[in-house]
Scaffold this active site. Structure first.
Site, PDB file in Angstrom:
ATOM      1  N   LYS A 199       0.661  -1.038   0.087  1.00 24.82           N
ATOM      2  CA  LYS A 199      -0.067   0.445  -0.186  1.00 24.82           C
ATOM      3  C   LYS A 199       0.842   1.473  -0.134  1.00 24.82           C
ATOM      4  O   LYS A 199       0.795   1.864  -1.039  1.00 24.82           O
ATOM      5  CB  LYS A 199      -1.180   0.038   0.982  1.00 24.82           C
ATOM      6  CG  LYS A 199      -2.112   1.458   1.348  1.00 24.82           C
ATOM      7  CD  LYS A 199      -2.903   1.195   2.633  1.00 24.82           C
ATOM      8  CE  LYS A 199      -3.577   1.789   2.772  1.00 24.82           C
ATOM      9  NZ  LYS A 199      -4.482   2.045   3.192  1.00 24.82           N
ATOM     10  N   GLU A 205       9.806  -5.894   4.087  1.00 24.05           N
ATOM     11  CA  GLU A 205       9.504  -7.626   3.775  1.00 24.05           C
ATOM     12  C   GLU A 205       8.843  -7.734   2.315  1.00 24.05           C
ATOM     13  O   GLU A 205      10.214  -7.987   1.524  1.00 24.05           O
ATOM     14  CB  GLU A 205       8.844  -8.994   4.536  1.00 24.05           C
ATOM     15  CG  GLU A 205       8.685  -8.290   5.721  1.00 24.05           C
ATOM     16  CD  GLU A 205       8.463  -7.843   6.562  1.00 24.05           C
ATOM     17  OE1 GLU A 205       8.276  -8.453   7.687  1.00 24.05           O
ATOM     18  OE2 GLU A 205       7.253  -6.887   6.342  1.00 24.05           O
ATOM     19  N   GLY A 256      -5.520  -4.047   5.252  1.00 24.67           N
ATOM     20  CA  GLY A 256      -4.982  -5.193   4.596  1.00 24.67           C
ATOM     21  C   GLY A 256      -5.981  -6.487   4.739  1.00 24.67           C
ATOM     22  O   GLY A 256      -5.667  -7.197   3.416  1.00 24.67           O
ATOM     23  N   ARG A 257      -6.384  -6.938   5.687  1.00 26.31           N
ATOM     24  CA  ARG A 257      -6.962  -7.590   5.717  1.00 26.31           C
ATOM     25  C   ARG A 257      -7.876  -7.999   5.227  1.00 26.31           C
ATOM     26  O   ARG A 257      -8.465  -8.729   5.139  1.00 26.31           O
ATOM     27  CB  ARG A 257      -6.826  -8.634   7.004  1.00 26.31           C
ATOM     28  CG  ARG A 257      -7.220  -7.582   8.471  1.00 26.31           C
ATOM     29  CD  ARG A 257      -7.368  -7.828   9.185  1.00 26.31           C
ATOM     30  NE  ARG A 257      -7.935  -7.193  10.572  1.00 26.31           N
ATOM     31  CZ  ARG A 257      -7.288  -6.007  11.034  1.00 26.31           C
ATOM     32  NH1 ARG A 257      -6.204  -5.543  10.783  1.00 26.31           N
ATOM     33  NH2 ARG A 257      -7.567  -5.465  11.914  1.00 26.31           N
ATOM     34  N   GLU A 342      -5.594 -10.813  14.084  1.00 24.78           N
ATOM     35  CA  GLU A 342      -5.575  -9.395  13.925  1.00 24.78           C
ATOM     36  C   GLU A 342      -6.136  -8.752  13.985  1.00 24.78           C
ATOM     37  O   GLU A 342      -6.659  -7.623  14.543  1.00 24.78           O
ATOM     38  CB  GLU A 342      -5.389  -9.114  12.486  1.00 24.78           C
ATOM     39  CG  GLU A 342      -3.991  -7.872  12.544  1.00 24.78           C
ATOM     40  CD  GLU A 342      -3.699  -7.393  11.203  1.00 24.78           C
ATOM     41  OE1 GLU A 342      -1.668  -7.883  10.882  1.00 24.78           O
ATOM     42  OE2 GLU A 342      -3.906  -7.443  10.205  1.00 24.78           O
ATOM     43  N   HIS A 373      -5.998 -36.876   9.599  1.00 25.10           N
ATOM     44  CA  HIS A 373      -4.902 -38.641   9.893  1.00 25.10           C
ATOM     45  C   HIS A 373      -3.968 -37.223  10.734  1.00 25.10           C
ATOM     46  O   HIS A 373      -2.163 -37.774  10.936  1.00 25.10           O
ATOM     47  CB  HIS A 373      -3.951 -38.947   9.328  1.00 25.10           C
ATOM     48  CG  HIS A 373      -5.314 -39.615   8.273  1.00 25.10           C
ATOM     49  ND1 HIS A 373      -5.251 -40.563   8.477  1.00 25.10           N
ATOM     50  CD2 HIS A 373      -6.525 -39.294   7.137  1.00 25.10           C
ATOM     51  CE1 HIS A 373      -5.839 -41.120   7.400  1.00 25.10           C
ATOM     52  NE2 HIS A 373      -6.451 -40.602   7.064  1.00 25.10           N
ATOM     53  N   LYS A 512       8.203  -5.051  14.664  1.00 25.37           N
ATOM     54  CA  LYS A 512       8.725  -3.767  13.646  1.00 25.37           C
ATOM     55  C   LYS A 512       9.586  -2.672  14.116  1.00 25.37           C
ATOM     56  O   LYS A 512      10.998  -3.026  13.568  1.00 25.37           O
ATOM     57  CB  LYS A 512       7.531  -3.205  12.192  1.00 25.37           C
ATOM     58  CG  LYS A 512       7.099  -4.622  12.366  1.00 25.37           C
ATOM     59  CD  LYS A 512       5.529  -3.726  10.427  1.00 25.37           C
ATOM     60  CE  LYS A 512       4.784  -4.154  10.198  1.00 25.37           C
ATOM     61  NZ  LYS A 512       4.075  -3.892   9.212  1.00 25.37           N
TER      62      LYS A 512
END
Length: 547
Positions: A199, A205, A256-257, A342, A373, A512
């Site tokens: 954004k 990262e 963001g999410r 979040e 499993h 961060k």
């Protein structure tokens, strides 16, 4: 009406629910509930756009549901939801509106920013179609993290049946070079497009991966950087400095999410095409209208959010397992971890007051039948009761004509096995198995010398373990859009009841900031291995890492 800004656990409806939990609901048993009420399944099944929900295998009945609805009314959930749709600044700590719903409203709808949304959507989808028609682009790599990765990655995998005719999509999010390097070895720079999804164009990262991708591209003879790199960002200046000419932006009211519906969804459009992307938006919009208009007693996201509060606060259930019985939804649990944890992983209310109650559960899971499993042993016989959410899809997503008839028949048989397993696991969690029934089991010969009663206790299942089943007719762009929006509104509901701000995420900032302080101490330079001002543990670890 009680003040909706009061602490949620200091309200009459909360007290009534607590008394109900300690009294009539204390020894609730699902098996007995079905015996008492043959119409229980019908009474506790609900329909929303593209989604059928069976809530009947939950610790829930008419009186409990009535009390939960009274809580929602007392907490002003409907008014909070209306404020969200209207574009009021419901994200109070950042002074922002939260308008992901506006991103999927059709052209001309009476929603905030409608013209702006379509002024970005139309050229973005036009660009996606041109790339899909370009034989020179065979691979697309999305470089993003968090919401810029989880949503698009999940959707592209889920809608694999709609990706025919487009480029191959790849997703890289981790700053660890072991994420990007193995992928680059398989790509040709002449035929690769990189989407830089950030954004602000400052995400550490993502930019590290973008610089590495750029270096790889140029080192291997890549030409025309502007053709092979595109950005989804609001920082056009920074993107241009990187060498990118084509950018698609979005707004500060897109969290963001919640961003896969925006320009961040470009890799989805590149994978499935413009028509299918619009169907994804349409499915989400249909769920938005259901959330906004359906009566409370039939409003599926509201009911699911209230059920989450019932388990988290009145049954002290600290986690919920997501079990999608469709391999296409393999990344859904990871996506929901961000969406819920979040959003609602908060310890203060929206006024900054410490909460006296628990909020977000831990959300986790794997697709069926793999999970059976792995961790289903704990779900059936463990000491902790974990509510489970099964997601079943009635029809396969394989396109007709993709496979010879004999193989198609195999796919249908395997899908029947998948559905049978999903139904059986939910049934087994509810019914359990008594010690008396276990005594009649055939046991392995090697266990023949063990006391039968002791062996039976090992093979006993307590049952009365709750689950929800969500059923889709098929996994399509429209149904997936509706399912995602259902979860968004559900998370909003529980957050509104708790009185928290579900739309900020300050919890990711401290780590961060500290990482930025530590980074120079791990790199060559004047501060290499410097430990001044660090706690003893961090200092000791840094010394070892910086050798």
């Amino acid at each position: 009406m009680t003040d909706p800004d009061a602490p949620c656990d200091a309200t009459p409806a909360w007290a009534a629910l607590a008394a109900h939990r300690a009294g009539p609901a204390r020894d609730f048993d699902l098996r007995e509930a079905f015996v008492r009420d043959p119409g229980r399944h019908a009474a506790l099944s609900f329909e929303a756009p593209e989604v059928f929900a069976d809530l009947s295998k939950n610790w829930l009945d008419g009186p409990t549901l009535a009390l939960l609805l009274a809580l929602a009314d007392e907490r002003g959930v409907e008014a909070r939801r209306a404020a969200l749709f209207a574009g009021e600044p419901v994200n109070g700590s950042e002074g922002r509106a939260v308008l992901h719903t506006a991103l999927r409203a059709p052209r001309g709808a009476a929603t905030p920013h409608n013209a702006e949304v379509h002024a970005v959507l139309d050229p973005m989808l036009g660009y996606a179609e041109r790339v899909r028609a370009d034989p020179g682009i065979t691979d697309v790599v999305n470089l993003g993290i968090g919401g810029s990765d989880l949503g698009p990655r999940m959707v592209v995998q889920a809608l694999d049946a709609w990706t025919h005719g487009g480029p191959r999509l790849h997703f890289v999010s981790n700053v660890d070079s072991h994420d990007l390097a193995p992928l680059l070895r398989r790509l040709d720079p002449r035929h690769t497009l990189f989407v830089i999804a950030s954004k602000t164009f400052t995400t550490q990262e993502t930019l590290a991966n973008a610089e590495a991708a750029k270096a790889w591209f140029l080192h291997h003879g890549g030409e025309d950087l502007a053709r092979h790199f595109v950005a989804t960002t609001t920082n056009v200046t920074a993107a241009a400095a990187f060498g990118i000419d084509t950018t698609f932006g979005f707004w500060d009211w897109v969290g963001g999410r919640y961003s896969l519906w925006s320009a961040i969804g470009l890799p989805i459009a590149l994978a499935i095409g413009a028509t299918a992307f619009r169907e994804l938006l349409a499915g989400a919009h249909a769920m938005d209208e259901h959330a906004a208009q359906a009566p409370a007693a039939r409003n599926l996201p509201l009911l699911l959010g209230l059920l989450d509060v019932w388990y988290r606060n009145f049954h002290e259930r600290g986690s919920r397992s997501i079990a999608p019985y469709h391999q296409g939804l393999a990344r859904l649990p990871a996506y929901l971890q961000q969406l819920e944890m979040e959003s609602n992983g908060k310890r203060v209310d929206r006024h900054g007051r410490p909460l006296g109650i628990a909020t977000s559960p831990v959300v986790w899971g794997e697709p069926g039948t793999n999970g059976q499993h792995a961790y289903f042993q704990m779900l059936h016989q463990g000491s902790e009761v974990v509510p489970v959410e099964f997601i079943l899809v009635r029809r396969t997503s394989h396109r007709d004509g993709d496979h010879p008839p004999a193989l198609a028949a195999h796919w249908q048989r395997q899908h029947a096995m998948l559905l049978a397993n999903g139904l059986a696991q939910a049934q087994a969690l509810m019914l359990g198995k008594s010690a008396e029934a276990a005594l009649g089991d055939k046991v392995p010969t090697a266990a023949a010398g063990i006391d039968p009663a002791e062996l039976a206790r090992h093979r006993t299942f307590p049952g009365n373990r709750p689950s929800t089943t969500l059923l889709l007719d098929a996994l399509t762009p429209r149904s997936l859009g509706a399912l995602i929006a259902l979860y968004e509104h559900r998370v909003f509901t529980s957050g509104a009841v708790w009185g928290i701000n579900s739309f900020d995420q300050w919890g990711v900032e401290l780590g961060k900031a500290l990482a930025n302080q530590l980074l120079p101490r791990l790199q060559p330079g004047p501060r290499h291995a410097e430990v001044d001002g660090l706690d003893a543990s961090t200092a000791g670890l840094l010394r070892r890492l910086a050798r």
